[in-house]
Enzyme design. Structure first.
Site, PDB file in Angstrom:
ATOM      1  N   ASP A  11       0.837  -1.203   0.000  1.00 47.31           N
ATOM      2  CA  ASP A  11       0.000   0.000   0.000  1.00 47.31           C
ATOM      3  C   ASP A  11       0.865   1.244   0.000  1.00 47.31           C
ATOM      4  OD1 ASP A  11      -2.286  -1.492   0.005  1.00 47.31           O
ATOM      5  OD2 ASP A  11      -2.513  -1.490   2.167  1.00 47.31           O
ATOM      6  N   SER A  51     -10.977  -3.360  -7.705  1.00 48.58           N
ATOM      7  CA  SER A  51     -10.296  -3.336  -6.422  1.00 48.58           C
ATOM      8  C   SER A  51     -10.919  -2.231  -5.573  1.00 48.58           C
ATOM      9  CB  SER A  51      -8.829  -3.062  -6.740  1.00 48.58           C
ATOM     10  OG  SER A  51      -8.091  -3.087  -5.578  1.00 48.58           O
ATOM     11  N   LEU A  52     -10.360  -1.970  -4.406  1.00 50.39           N
ATOM     12  CA  LEU A  52     -10.892  -0.913  -3.543  1.00 50.39           C
ATOM     13  C   LEU A  52      -9.803   0.097  -3.240  1.00 50.39           C
ATOM     14  CD1 LEU A  52     -12.785  -3.131  -0.923  1.00 50.39           C
ATOM     15  CD2 LEU A  52     -13.846  -1.532  -2.518  1.00 50.39           C
ATOM     16  N   GLU A 111     -18.375  -3.215   6.940  1.00 49.43           N
ATOM     17  CA  GLU A 111     -18.267  -4.670   7.100  1.00 49.43           C
ATOM     18  C   GLU A 111     -16.797  -5.078   7.063  1.00 49.43           C
ATOM     19  OE1 GLU A 111     -20.073  -4.516   3.128  1.00 49.43           O
ATOM     20  OE2 GLU A 111     -19.083  -6.449   2.766  1.00 49.43           O
ATOM     21  N   LYS A 151     -13.263  -6.508   5.995  1.00 48.56           N
ATOM     22  CA  LYS A 151     -12.608  -6.814   4.713  1.00 48.56           C
ATOM     23  C   LYS A 151     -11.935  -8.172   4.900  1.00 48.56           C
ATOM     24  CE  LYS A 151      -9.513  -4.838   1.255  1.00 48.56           C
ATOM     25  NZ  LYS A 151      -8.719  -6.019   0.987  1.00 48.56           N
ATOM     26  N   ASP A 191      -9.697 -11.334   4.312  1.00 53.29           N
ATOM     27  CA  ASP A 191      -8.401 -11.516   3.652  1.00 53.29           C
ATOM     28  C   ASP A 191      -8.346 -12.884   2.981  1.00 53.29           C
ATOM     29  OD1 ASP A 191      -5.917 -10.949   2.792  1.00 53.29           O
ATOM     30  OD2 ASP A 191      -4.932 -11.103   4.745  1.00 53.29           O
ATOM     31  N   ARG A 225     -10.692 -13.422  -9.837  1.00 60.35           N
ATOM     32  CA  ARG A 225     -10.625 -12.059 -10.353  1.00 60.35           C
ATOM     33  C   ARG A 225      -9.632 -11.922 -11.502  1.00 60.35           C
ATOM     34  NH1 ARG A 225      -9.234  -6.881  -6.647  1.00 60.35           N
ATOM     35  NH2 ARG A 225      -7.157  -7.743  -6.636  1.00 60.35           N
ATOM     36  N   TYR A 241     -20.566 -10.576  -0.660  1.00 58.70           N
ATOM     37  CA  TYR A 241     -20.671  -9.160  -0.283  1.00 58.70           C
ATOM     38  C   TYR A 241     -20.943  -8.219  -1.454  1.00 58.70           C
ATOM     39  CZ  TYR A 241     -15.722  -9.545  -1.537  1.00 58.70           C
ATOM     40  OH  TYR A 241     -14.549  -9.818  -2.188  1.00 58.70           O
ATOM     41  N   LYS A 301      -7.946   0.206   6.178  1.00 53.93           N
ATOM     42  CA  LYS A 301      -7.039  -0.891   6.527  1.00 53.93           C
ATOM     43  C   LYS A 301      -6.609  -0.824   7.997  1.00 53.93           C
ATOM     44  CE  LYS A 301      -5.984  -3.099   2.627  1.00 53.93           C
ATOM     45  NZ  LYS A 301      -4.672  -3.215   2.203  1.00 53.93           N
ATOM     46  N   CYS A 325      30.327 -17.113  -0.080  1.00 54.62           N
ATOM     47  CA  CYS A 325      29.085 -17.841   0.183  1.00 54.62           C
ATOM     48  C   CYS A 325      29.267 -18.715   1.424  1.00 54.62           C
ATOM     49  CB  CYS A 325      28.741 -18.709  -1.024  1.00 54.62           C
ATOM     50  SG  CYS A 325      27.367 -19.830  -0.700  1.00 54.62           S
ATOM     51  N   CYS A 328      29.120 -22.633   0.231  1.00 56.05           N
ATOM     52  CA  CYS A 328      30.096 -23.331  -0.614  1.00 56.05           C
ATOM     53  C   CYS A 328      31.437 -22.606  -0.681  1.00 56.05           C
ATOM     54  CB  CYS A 328      29.546 -23.520  -2.030  1.00 56.05           C
ATOM     55  SG  CYS A 328      29.459 -22.004  -2.986  1.00 56.05           S
ATOM     56  N   CYS A 365      26.045 -15.580  -4.611  1.00 56.65           N
ATOM     57  CA  CYS A 365      27.084 -16.602  -4.663  1.00 56.65           C
ATOM     58  C   CYS A 365      27.360 -16.912  -6.132  1.00 56.65           C
ATOM     59  CB  CYS A 365      26.564 -17.840  -3.939  1.00 56.65           C
ATOM     60  SG  CYS A 365      27.433 -19.344  -4.370  1.00 56.65           S
ATOM     61  N   CYS A 402      27.231 -24.973  -5.764  1.00 53.48           N
ATOM     62  CA  CYS A 402      26.807 -24.542  -4.424  1.00 53.48           C
ATOM     63  C   CYS A 402      25.622 -25.395  -4.004  1.00 53.48           C
ATOM     64  CB  CYS A 402      26.401 -23.072  -4.463  1.00 53.48           C
ATOM     65  SG  CYS A 402      25.704 -22.521  -2.898  1.00 53.48           S
TER      66      CYS A 402
HETATM   67  S1  IVH Z   1     -16.345  -4.981  -2.172  1.00 53.15           S
HETATM   68  C1  IVH Z   1     -16.149  -3.086  -6.525  1.00 53.15           C
HETATM   69  N1  IVH Z   1     -16.295  -6.019   0.207  1.00 53.15           N
HETATM   70  O1  IVH Z   1     -10.909  -6.718  -1.202  1.00 53.15           O
HETATM   71  C2  IVH Z   1     -15.438  -3.602  -5.319  1.00 53.15           C
HETATM   72  N2  IVH Z   1     -14.408  -6.404  -1.185  1.00 53.15           N
HETATM   73  O2  IVH Z   1      -8.904  -4.794  -2.001  1.00 53.15           O
HETATM   74  C3  IVH Z   1     -16.086  -4.794  -4.742  1.00 53.15           C
HETATM   75  N3  IVH Z   1     -12.709  -7.822  -0.170  1.00 53.15           N
HETATM   76  O3  IVH Z   1     -11.166  -7.336  -4.627  1.00 53.15           O
HETATM   77  C4  IVH Z   1     -15.358  -5.276  -3.562  1.00 53.15           C
HETATM   78  N4  IVH Z   1     -13.725  -8.181   1.728  1.00 53.15           N
HETATM   79  O4  IVH Z   1     -11.438  -9.314  -2.999  1.00 53.15           O
HETATM   80  C5  IVH Z   1     -15.615  -5.865  -0.940  1.00 53.15           C
HETATM   81  N5  IVH Z   1     -16.402  -6.940   2.333  1.00 53.15           N
HETATM   82  C6  IVH Z   1     -15.761  -6.780   1.191  1.00 53.15           C
HETATM   83  C7  IVH Z   1     -14.509  -7.361   0.972  1.00 53.15           C
HETATM   84  C8  IVH Z   1     -13.861  -7.141  -0.224  1.00 53.15           C
HETATM   85  C9  IVH Z   1     -12.655  -8.444   1.014  1.00 53.15           C
HETATM   86  C10 IVH Z   1     -11.629  -7.901  -1.186  1.00 53.15           C
HETATM   87  C11 IVH Z   1     -12.101  -8.143  -2.586  1.00 53.15           C
HETATM   88  C12 IVH Z   1     -11.565  -6.979  -3.358  1.00 53.15           C
HETATM   89  C13 IVH Z   1     -10.424  -6.546  -2.510  1.00 53.15           C
HETATM   90  C14 IVH Z   1     -10.009  -5.121  -2.749  1.00 53.15           C
END
Ligand code: IVH
Length: 749
Positions: A47, A92-93, A126, A128, A130, A149, A236, A324, A429, A432, A447, A453
């Site tokens: 990030d 992504s977000l 909500e 996130k 992992d 994805r 979600y 985050k 190294c 070796c 090395c 090695c």
């Molecule tokens: S919403 C249009 N909600 O985080 C965006 N994503 O860093 C729709 N993720 O690709 C995503 N928990 O794989 C959403 N509660 C949640 C999530 C979530 C995990 C992941 C998801 C996304 C990634 C982005």
């Protein structure tokens, strides 16, 4: 990291160089995370690189690269699965790190929508999760397709695997005719611990974290393996829909729950930033007891009509943000620094720590990156940690971003023992005794022992049998170590794997009679080895473990050369030019230095041309062909040539190849399209699609996409900001069109 120079005092030249470095680092990190399921940097570091990139681009918009990481989501799909083009891209977000960023998110949205501060605007909050995202397509209530994805546009078809997950309903009652449900596949902590225990017992590599375990389990070519892995799924979001699910985000989540999906119980409606941050704190408190990994909280505008108005930036929705969690930190004593030698000879310093709990996990090892990092410098000589070096005996701050390998981030000088000495990084190294040298511009000391090695040889073998490579069942890292040191039945090179059965036959100490082995397990191993004698070219190239040649590059090479012989001949033919490329770099550096001393402008082109003039045109053409493959740069090409020129390596590769039937890569189908068989180059900014999408579409239509313009280029697609490539194409008389022209040509406008 070179976050030391403030963005607003960067010169244009420094900014350009740093954007190049960041693009490279982020591309590598993306590949490691998304394609190889083996992250190399922490999420927090990732990030911070992305943020730094965005800050520099904001200050120098003209320097934004064609391949800017800001325009990319995820990574291209790995080979092995068929591809699925998402009906609605999987995005992504954007990230928030501080409470203030959440308030700014709300302010930005209000401004965009023209709402004043008093107007009511609610958000869902909500966890996130992992894990890895999955899109499930239902038609008339039946699950018809599941896809990862991938790069956001094209994912992997994992339908058979998704069907094995209990949380994924096979049929739905009362659902819209077309419904794409999106959510996260993850593994719970207890299931992860049990899986890793089984991995260890069966001599297989344990997974680094639940996310990797989930990704590795879902992306199995054999769905029976996925079935045996306890995966779960939270819904979600959604993609294509024939009818709306509800008017609000919360309503849509409730509808998904009614349809039979698991939705996260910590999803809540918040009236504004204050409530959002309060819920974030509650979730942060609960994090350790949830039983699965989360790495933040996601906020989404609740009103779906407003989501529609807000829409998307290139890779992220405007209506959502991920807040985050900070990386986790602890202080402990550095007891020792060990040096590990990797597959490519890299000497990696590892911190041995007095065990300390960091975010619920006991940490006793951490990476120290390289010798500069220990000395308090980044790899460009800039100062990090205010120049403090790291010494054995120091109190160090250990940093863990939830998942990847812990790092040593800082040193407390007030606690440094009086007798602590600066760390002397070895120039030999430790495995070796060969010289360990650092090449110009390389942060890493390596090395020079090559295959003599033992550490390099073992690591190369482990790579050779790993999942994306030969993936031999029953021959994991543990067995490789065992066989490497076995005097009766040694495996010291990849070819030895394929002669194992024949050597065992005449052996007094037969494998089947050994501790831990029997007739069945030995027989199974020999069968598993035999099964791998037929190998696709891309897999073979990847398995060789050549520096810089990851799965993607290996497959690009295979698609370009199609057969092993063509590939090997091309690398040999390019060899004289690789040497020359290095000489040209050296001549250029010397010219720059001389010019600076003499106070004149450097004459780079004539100096380079001069060196190249000596090279046989056949070698020049082979080099240009190799480095013209999109994604294959001079460093990959040089690594290939160097490996093929080393005698021990070459003998080892040839012995291996003589044991295999190498499957020729199929030439892309000469589709019935106007661009089939043509070599296309994209340059400048594309506004209607990402570079990855443009490439994927062109390749799907049978075109070859190249990164550089040459006499072989048939068509240049130039967006705004196109520079030297457009000029070169004009000089060569190559047809050039803009993005709209391209879309017309392929019938996509
Ligand atoms: S919403 C249009 N909600 O985080 C965006 N994503 O860093 C729709 N993720 O690709 C995503 N928990 O794989 C959403 N509660 C949640 C999530 C979530 C995990 C992941 C998801 C996304 C990634 C982005």
């Amino acid at each position: 990291m070179t976050d030391t120079i403030e963005v607003n005092v960067l010169t244009e030249q420094q900014a350009k160089a740093e954007l190049a470095r960041l693009a490279d680092a982020l591309a590598k990190a993306n590949l490691a995370y998304h394609t190889d399921d083996a992250p190399e940097i922490s999420d927090a570091d990732y990030d911070s690189l992305k943020r730094r990139n965005a800050e520099i681009e904001a200050r120098f918009p003209d320097l934004k690269r064609d391949d800017s990481p800001s325009d990319q989501v995820g990574a291209p799909v790995a080979s092995g699965f068929s591809k699925v083009t998402h009906a609605v891209s999987m995005l992504s977000l954007a990230n928030a790190f501080e409470d203030d960023d959440v308030a700014e998110f709300d302010t930005r949205i209000r401004k965009y929508l023209g709402l004043n501060a008093g107007a009511q605007l609610s958000y869902t909050a909500e966890p996130k999760i992992d894990g890895l995202s999955l899109s499930l397509r239902y038609e008339n209530g039946a699950l018809v397709q599941a896809a990862t994805r991938g790069d956001g546009t094209v994912g992997e078809n994992v339908t058979a695997n998704a069907r094995t997950i209990d949380d994924v309903p096979q049929t739905l009652t009362g659902a819209p005719e077309v419904l794409e449900v999106r959510g996260e596949v993850y593994m719970s902590h207890p299931d992860f611990d049990a899986l890793n225990a089984r991995q260890e017992e069966t001599g297989q590599k344990p997974f680094a974290n639940p996310r990797n375990a989930a990704a590795g389990s879902l992306r199995q070519l054999d769905a029976n393996i996925t079935r045996a892995r306890p995966l779960r799924f939270f819904a979600y979001a959604w993609g294509a829909l024939s009818n709306p699910l509800a008017d609000t985000q919360m309503g849509a989540i409730e509808r998904l729950a009614e349809l039979g999906f698991q939705t996260n119980p910590l999803t809540t409606l918040c009236a504004g930033p204050k409530e959002m941050v309060a819920h974030y704190r509650r979730i942060e408190q609960a994090r350790a007891t949830l039983g699965y990994d989360i790495d933040g909280v996601v906020y989404k505008v609740n009103d779906l009509a407003l989501q529609g108005r807000l829409g998307f930036r290139s890779t992220t929705p405007r209506w959502a943000v991920a807040h985050k969690f900070p990386a986790e930190l602890a202080w402990t004593r550095l007891d020792a620094i060990d040096i590990q030698v990797g597959r490519t000879g890299a000497l990696s310093p590892v911190a041995r720590l007095s065990p300390v709990t960091v975010g619920g996990v006991v940490v006793s090892n951490a990476t120290l990156h390289n010798e500069d990092y220990i000395a308090g410098r980044d790899n460009k000589g800039g100062i990090i940690r205010d120049g403090k070096d790291i010494r054995v005996g120091d109190w160090v701050q250990v940093y863990r971003a939830g998942d990847v390998i812990p790092k040593v981030a800082d040193v407390d000088l007030s606690k440094r023992p009086a007798d602590a000495l600066p760390f002397q990084f070895p120039s030999q190294c430790p495995e070796c005794g060969s010289d360990a040298i650092r090449e110009e511009g390389d942060a890493v000391r390596r090395c020079t022992g090559g295959l003599i090695c033992p550490a390099q040889a073992v690591e190369k073998l482990k790579h050779f049998v790993s999942r994306g490579a030969f993936d031999i069942e029953g021959l994991g890292a543990k067995q490789v170590e065992m066989f490497y040191h076995d005097d009766q039945l040694p495996i010291r090179t990849p070819a030895d794997i394929f002669s194992l059965k024949a050597r065992d036959a005449g052996n007094l100490s037969k494998l089947a009679n050994r501790d831990g082995w029997g007739e069945t397990s030995a027989g199974n191993l020999f069968d598993a080895i035999d099964e791998r004698r037929d190998v696709p070219l891309g897999r073979l190239i990847f398995a060789l473990g050549i520096r810089h040649v990851g799965e993607v590059a290996a497959n690009d090479l295979a698609r370009h050369y199609l057969t092993w012989d063509a590939f090997a001949e091309a690398i040999d033919a390019a060899a004289p030019a690789a040497e020359c490329h290095l000489q040209a770099d050296a001549a250029e550096a010397a010219e720059r230095k001389a010019a600076a001393e003499e106070g004149r402008r450097a004459r780079i082109k004539p100096v380079r041309d001069n060196v190249w003039a000596e090279v046989d045109p056949h070698a020049q053409a082979a080099w240009a062909d190799l480095t013209g493959i999109d994604g294959i740069g001079a460093s990959v090409a040089t690594a290939l040539v160097t490996t093929f020129q080393q005698q021990a390596e070459r003998r080892s590769i040839e012995a291996l190849v003589s044991n295999l039937q190498i499957e020729t890569t199929e030439a892309p189908a000469a589709a019935d399209s106007p661009v089939a068989g043509k070599t296309v180059v994209f340059t400048g900014t594309l506004e209607k699609m990402t570079r990855a999408e443009a490439k994927a579409r062109a390749e799907a239509l049978g075109a070859k996409v190249s990164g550089s313009v040459s006499a072989k280029t048939d068509l240049l697609v130039a967006g705004p900001g196109a520079g030297s490539k457009a000029k070169k194409a004009a000089d060569l008389g190559i047809e050039t069109i803009d993005e709209d022209g391209w879309l017309d040509l392929i019938g996509a406008s």
